[in-house]
Design an enzyme around this catalytic site. Structure first.
Site, PDB file in Angstrom:
ATOM      1  CG  ASP A  68      -0.993   4.988  -0.382  1.00 44.04           C
ATOM      2  OD1 ASP A  68      -1.877   4.729  -1.207  1.00 44.04           O
ATOM      3  OD2 ASP A  68      -1.076   4.724   0.825  1.00 44.04           O
ATOM      4  CG  ASP A 116     -30.035  -5.494   0.410  1.00 49.50           C
ATOM      5  OD1 ASP A 116     -30.688  -4.599  -0.158  1.00 49.50           O
ATOM      6  OD2 ASP A 116     -30.075  -5.686   1.640  1.00 49.50           O
ATOM      7  CE  LYS A 133     -32.047  -8.870 -15.356  1.00 48.76           C
ATOM      8  NZ  LYS A 133     -30.800  -8.121 -15.533  1.00 48.76           N
ATOM      9  CG  ASP A 152      -2.013  -1.028   1.145  1.00 50.28           C
ATOM     10  OD1 ASP A 152      -2.195  -1.585   0.035  1.00 50.28           O
ATOM     11  OD2 ASP A 152      -2.672  -1.291   2.162  1.00 50.28           O
ATOM     12  CB  CYS A 202     -21.478   6.840  31.133  1.00 49.47           C
ATOM     13  SG  CYS A 202     -20.666   7.008  32.752  1.00 49.47           S
ATOM     14  CB  CYS A 212     -20.037   4.408  37.308  1.00 51.38           C
ATOM     15  SG  CYS A 212     -20.458   5.634  36.045  1.00 51.38           S
ATOM     16  CD  GLU A 252       6.759  -1.298  -2.794  1.00 54.84           C
ATOM     17  OE1 GLU A 252       7.930  -1.488  -3.163  1.00 54.84           O
ATOM     18  OE2 GLU A 252       5.914  -2.215  -2.749  1.00 54.84           O
ATOM     19  CB  SER A 292     -39.321  -1.413  -9.363  1.00 53.63           C
ATOM     20  OG  SER A 292     -40.688  -1.210  -9.700  1.00 53.63           O
ATOM     21  CG  LEU A 293     -36.769  -6.457 -11.563  1.00 55.01           C
ATOM     22  CD1 LEU A 293     -35.650  -7.359 -11.079  1.00 55.01           C
ATOM     23  CD2 LEU A 293     -37.134  -6.792 -12.993  1.00 55.01           C
ATOM     24  CB  CYS A 331     -17.500   4.488  33.873  1.00 52.79           C
ATOM     25  SG  CYS A 331     -18.861   3.400  33.424  1.00 52.79           S
ATOM     26  CE1 TYR A 355     -29.229  -4.037 -13.222  1.00 59.44           C
ATOM     27  CE2 TYR A 355     -27.963  -4.025 -11.192  1.00 59.44           C
ATOM     28  CZ  TYR A 355     -28.962  -3.496 -11.987  1.00 59.44           C
ATOM     29  OH  TYR A 355     -29.687  -2.404 -11.555  1.00 59.44           O
ATOM     30  CE  LYS A 399     -34.795  -7.416  -6.044  1.00 59.36           C
ATOM     31  NZ  LYS A 399     -34.341  -6.577  -4.943  1.00 59.36           N
TER      32      LYS A 399
END
Length: 671
Positions: free
Chosen positions: A38, A118, A290, A34, A426, A411, A36, A83-84, A432, A227, A116
């Site tokens: 960067d 999410d 589909k 990472d 708190c 406490c 190298e 929408s489906l 505490c 997709y 499908k």
């Protein structure tokens, strides 16, 4: 460097960074560290700032963000994002199939099935190979232009691969998501710095994509599965061919799709993924079915809301109903109070659930909970189960609404709730017990002091015996203190003392993170350490000094000043200093011995007679070369020692990579 040299360097850097990005995000292969990577990016950013006219629209610097958008422009979709329709049973899917059969007459047809996901639906427009616009679904007719944020998603090409049938204009659609492990890490980081954790990955993704600062979006490491592809005169006749075109253009397509000749094959696909989907990096809630041929899709057409040629089969929600027996309250390291529902045990999604998070007082009020209620419990995209509702028809008379606690359950201190925050706290951070123990656990973790021989159970025992009440107390522990603990013998005691001793050499930025200042995560601690160099300078820093540091805002600055101004914390820091813990950043001077290996790349494998492998790495870098972790066609040399794995040698020979010995290498750097 003149303009022509800068142009060549920008092209070279861009090519390298794109290559490493593709290896990492598409092929799960990390060829450089990472750090190298960067450094390469920093060089490119600096050159583009000096020569802005040379910056290309597909430059890798577009990935890091930095654009701040006050409002998102509304864009009308060229092709509506409908929408489906949903189905939840075999019978409903059979009805869908009958409608398709009737709509197509006697024509044969097949189905394309995919999971499908999410996430958040995106529309990506490409013109002449370049990403020109990224838009949210919105209401299906119009969405928000979030192009700057979309460009930070590394798996979305800024420029597609050049192939023979690449369309000049097309729209790709996909689902942006936050991988499950990224979501867990994000919540762990928020917990570390005292922020309220997010409820689920889908909502977090949605909120991230609508952030005004794209540099923050870049840090969230979102991903995207494509997709579908849309456009005029595309060189495809089926949905499957469209998916294959997306893959050839360089898009990230989930390899979980399948072409099904019959409805029975569709049912087999649904059954196969019902449990298997849990192994994927994101949540899924069903299958999309589909009709494969595009001309048949056109023939079947659309209703007002959804296509007649596609449907979503939804898996049954993983929920159950049980009794809410009680609500208990947990105190976190930063004092945050988390209410927890204590449930009558119920079997759900393969495990017995006894508890569920309630997040905060707002959630309890929203659900209108009463002790004794019958509650619906769900195990979905969240890390732990949650209560989604109450069966009001089963509520008994006389049940009283839950009253949120006013004082700390540990406490007794009166709780506080900051303006604009949902969580109660708190404020007794130094008195505490759960907060004290939590701070010590935070202090010893891998990203902080890295005392791996010390765990939560041992800290609990040390706390109960009054041996450790703060991180600094760890450095006062003796052999006699530890050997007296249950389960400790001589070896374990010595290991723990050695681990504590080793932690004194941990870099200052780790120590600063380990102190547990609210809102100061690992990245912020590193930036503060780099900016102020020592704890003394940081303690003397003013509010103006702090907010002048990149990414340090008002809230972090106030938190740092409050923490470092506390007398008890000052005493703690002084004790850590006296114990020998690093409170000054170690400035490492880069050693440069020559440029004989400038632009050359090496992989080191095997055991060597005169050098350790780390020493060889340092020598390569000191002479201008770079060390990679794996063999590829872009590698220059394989530095081979004894006992090198035969597979590496075979791969190097196959790719025509020069294999050199330790003596060869010594000759190269002595020239």
């Amino acid at each position: 460097m003149n303009r022509e040299e800068a142009k060549k360097k920008i092209e070279s850097l861009s090519e390298k960074i794109d290559y490493y990005n593709e290896q990492y995000y598409q092929n799960n292969r990390s060829e450089i560290s990472d750090f190298e990577f960067d450094k390469l990016l920093e060089q490119l950013i600096a050159l583009e700032e000096e020569y802005p006219e040379l910056r290309q629209p597909d430059s890798p610097t577009q990935r890091v963000g930095g654009t701040v958008t006050k409002s998102f422009k509304t864009v009308y979709h060229k092709y509506p994002m409908l929408s489906l329709g949903n189905t939840y049973s075999r019978e409903e899917l059979e009805e869908f199939d009958n409608r398709v059969k009737k709509g197509l007459g006697d024509e044969p047809y097949e189905y394309f099935c995919e999971l499908k996901f999410d996430g958040v639906a995106l529309s990506l427009t490409y013109e002449n190979g370049y990403l020109s616009r990224g838009v949210t679904r919105g209401d299906g007719t119009r969405g928000d232009d979030i192009t700057a944020n979309v460009k930070t998603i590394r798996t979305i090409p800024l420029k597609v691969k050049h192939i023979k049938d690449s369309p000049p204009f097309f729209e790709a659609r996909g689902e942006a998501f936050m991988p499950r492990q990224t979501f867990i890490a994000l919540n762990k980081e928020r917990e570390d710095i005292g922020e309220e954790v997010y409820a689920n990955a889908r909502n977090t993704t949605s909120g991230t994509l609508k952030m005004q600062d794209s540099s923050i979006v870049a840090q969230r490491k979102l991903d995207c599965y494509l997709y579908s592809i849309m456009g005029d005169d595309l060189p495809v006749e089926t949905h499957a061919e469209g998916i294959q075109l997306l893959e050839r253009l360089g898009f990230n397509v989930s390899p979980t799709y399948r072409l099904c000749k019959t409805l029975e094959e569709v049912f087999d696909y649904i059954a196969e993924w019902e449990d298997k989907r849990r192994s994927l990096p994101l949540e899924t809630d069903g299958i999309v079915v589909k009709v494969n041929r595009l001309d048949q899709q056109e023939q079947l057409g659309f209703t007002a809301k959804s296509p007649r040629w596609a449907i979503a089969y939804k898996y049954k929600a993983e929920d159950a109903i049980t009794t809410l027996k009680d609500i208990t309250y947990q105190v976190g390291r930063t004092g945050a109070i988390t209410p927890v529902a204590e449930l009558k045990p119920v079997f759900l999604a393969g495990t017995t659930v006894k508890r569920a998070s309630l997040h905060n007082a707002n959630e309890i009020e929203r659900l209108d909970l009463r002790i004794g209620d019958q509650v619906f419990v769900e195990k979905g995209g969240e890390i732990i189960p949650k209560i989604t509702g109450v069966d009001l028809s089963a509520r008994k008379e006389g049940l009283e609404p839950v009253t949120y606690i006013t004082h700390c359950p540990e406490c007794g201190t009166e709780l506080q709730r900051m303006e604009g925050e949902a969580v109660h706290y708190c404020p007794n951070q130094d008195g505490c017990p759960p907060q004290i123990k939590g701070r010590i656990v935070h202090f010893i973790q891998r990203k902080a002091m890295d005392i791996d021989s010390l765990g939560e159970k041992t800290i609990e025992m040390l706390f109960d015996k009054n041996l450790v009440k703060s991180p600094a107390d760890l450095y006062d522990l003796t052999y006699e203190n530890i050997i007296s603990l249950e389960g400790f013998k001589e070896k374990g005691t010595n290991n723990l003392l050695t681990g504590i001793q080793k932690s004194k050499s941990v870099p200052f930025e780790n120590v600063l993170f380990g102190l547990g200042i609210r809102f100061v995560g690992k990245t912020v601690a590193e930036k503060l350490a780099q900016a102020f160099k020592s704890i003394d300078a940081l303690m003397n820093a003013s509010y103006e000094d702090l907010i002048a540091v990149p990414e340090i805002g008002e809230r972090i600055a106030h938190s740092v000043i409050e923490f470092l101004g506390n007398e008890q914390h000052i005493d703690e820091i002084n004790r850590l200093k006296n114990a020998g813990v690093q409170m000054v950043i170690e400035e490492k001077e880069e050693i440069k011995l020559g440029n004989q290996l400038e632009g050359k790349t090496f992989v080191i494998s095997g055991v060597f007679e005169r050098h350790e492998r780390d020493e060889l790495k340092e020598l390569i870098v000191a002479h201008g070369g770079k060390v990679l972790s794996s063999i590829s066609g872009k590698l220059d040399f394989l530095l081979a020692g004894d006992n090198m794995g035969p597979s590496k040698k075979e791969k190097a020979e196959k790719l025509g990579i020069q294999i050199i010995s330790e003596s060869d290498f010594e000759g190269m750097i002595s020239q």
